[in-house]
Write an enzyme that holds these catalytic residues in place. Structure first.
Site, PDB file in Angstrom:
ATOM      1  N   ASN A  21       0.844  -1.214   0.000  1.00  0.00           N
ATOM      2  CA  ASN A  21       0.000   0.000   0.000  1.00  0.00           C
ATOM      3  C   ASN A  21       0.867   1.247   0.000  1.00  0.00           C
ATOM      4  O   ASN A  21       0.537   2.242  -0.650  1.00  0.00           O
ATOM      5  CB  ASN A  21      -0.936   0.009   1.207  1.00  0.00           C
ATOM      6  CG  ASN A  21      -2.171  -0.821   0.944  1.00  0.00           C
ATOM      7  OD1 ASN A  21      -3.052  -0.421   0.195  1.00  0.00           O
ATOM      8  ND2 ASN A  21      -2.218  -2.009   1.529  1.00  0.00           N
ATOM      9  N   HIS A 122      -8.348  -1.285   6.116  1.00  0.00           N
ATOM     10  CA  HIS A 122      -8.552  -2.583   6.747  1.00  0.00           C
ATOM     11  C   HIS A 122      -9.088  -3.577   5.702  1.00  0.00           C
ATOM     12  O   HIS A 122     -10.017  -3.256   4.958  1.00  0.00           O
ATOM     13  CB  HIS A 122      -9.546  -2.456   7.919  1.00  0.00           C
ATOM     14  CG  HIS A 122      -9.725  -3.765   8.609  1.00  0.00           C
ATOM     15  ND1 HIS A 122      -8.796  -4.264   9.495  1.00  0.00           N
ATOM     16  CD2 HIS A 122     -10.681  -4.716   8.480  1.00  0.00           C
ATOM     17  CE1 HIS A 122      -9.185  -5.457   9.897  1.00  0.00           C
ATOM     18  NE2 HIS A 122     -10.326  -5.753   9.296  1.00  0.00           N
TER      19      HIS A 122
HETATM   20  C1  GRF Z   1      -3.071  -4.846   3.959  1.00  0.00           C
HETATM   21  O1  GRF Z   1      -3.919  -5.932   3.644  1.00  0.00           O
HETATM   22  C2  GRF Z   1      -3.810  -3.783   4.754  1.00  0.00           C
HETATM   23  O2  GRF Z   1      -5.155  -3.677   4.421  1.00  0.00           O
HETATM   24  C3  GRF Z   1      -3.678  -4.296   6.162  1.00  0.00           C
HETATM   25  O3  GRF Z   1      -2.385  -4.843   6.230  1.00  0.00           O
HETATM   26  C4  GRF Z   1      -1.963  -5.249   4.912  1.00  0.00           C
HETATM   27  C5  GRF Z   1      -0.679  -4.524   4.651  1.00  0.00           C
HETATM   28  O4  GRF Z   1      -0.113  -4.873   3.421  1.00  0.00           O
HETATM   29  N1  GRF Z   1      -3.938  -3.260   7.136  1.00  0.00           N
HETATM   30  P1  GRF Z   1       1.058  -4.014   2.793  1.00  0.00           P
HETATM   31  O5  GRF Z   1       2.155  -3.896   3.852  1.00  0.00           O
HETATM   32  O6  GRF Z   1       0.489  -2.672   2.426  1.00  0.00           O
HETATM   33  O7  GRF Z   1       1.532  -4.786   1.600  1.00  0.00           O
END
Ligand code: GRF
Length: 221
Positions: A21, A122
């Site tokens: 993300n 989330h």
């Molecule tokens: C994602 O699925 C987010 O929604 C959750 O933790 C995960 C993090 O993934 N809170 P990344 O580190 O962004 O790849």
């Protein structure tokens, strides 16, 4: 790296791990789909993959690990003592696996409206499947549909007014990994878009009595 205009808000990104993300947010910023400015990455893990990603984007990195004996509040005060100089208007949580202390949450509330300036993503349709491993929980439960939620952060795990949600079918998924792969694609589109409109102030918080007095975050049409 830093591009600012008078309306641009400054935000710190918090991540504990992989950082997909984080990458999606940084790409949106590079491609000018995001007009607000990431000013620092904070990680609570010195070995987090996201740190290398932040360096490759040329974004400053700050990293502090929580001592098991210290309280959440003491840890968050230490974090703030290093983040303060970046003057973030918002905190954007992107896979940050620590619960924030009330102290930090209150620091990022608009005093007048009690509106949180902390966003979280989330991996479920809240209030279903809060906590960790939500894609796996949805898969194991036999849910036909799951989704992604972006919300303002208030006290309590995965609590706070919902800003955006997107659902997708998981009927055809054969493993929780398949659910996660589908979900991450949705997250990477939804989060930068939602950060853009929330930080631009293009929202109102409404209370709908039919919805049990819960506040939710609406984008005026
Ligand atoms: C994602 O699925 C987010 O929604 C959750 O933790 C995960 C993090 O993934 N809170 P990344 O580190 O962004 O790849």
């Amino acid at each position: 790296m830093t591009r600012t205009n008078e309306h641009s808000k400054r935000f710190a990104i918090f991540s504990s791990g992989r950082g997909s993300n984080f990458e999606a947010i940084m790409k949106a910023y590079q491609e000018k789909r995001l007009t607000h400015t990431p000013v620092v990455l904070f990680s609570d893990r010195t070995d987090a993959e996201v740190i290398g990603k932040a360096k490759s984007f040329g974004l400053p990195v700050e990293c502090l690990e929580k001592d098991p004996t210290e309280s959440r509040q003491t840890f968050d005060k230490r974090i703030w003592s290093v983040l303060e100089m970046y003057r973030p208007d918002y905190l954007v949580l992107a896979g940050y696996f620590k619960i924030l202390s009330s102290w930090l949450i209150q620091k990022f509330q608009e005093p007048k409206h009690e509106v949180s300036r902390i966003l979280n993503i989330h991996p479920s349709l809240l209030p279903a499947f809060p906590g960790l491993h939500s894609y796996q929980k949805a898969f194991n439960y036999g849910a036909k549909v799951t989704g992604v939620t972006v919300h303002l952060v208030e006290e309590g795990v995965d609590q706070g007014p919902i800003c955006a949600q997107e659902a997708f079918s998981i009927q055809e998924c054969k493993s929780h990994e398949e659910v996660e792969n589908a979900g991450l694609k949705v997250e990477h589109e939804l989060y930068p878009k939602t950060i853009e409109w929330v930080l631009s102030g293009a929202y109102i918080l409404t209370v709908n009595e039919v919805r049990g007095q819960r506040r939710h975050c609406v984008r005026p049409s």
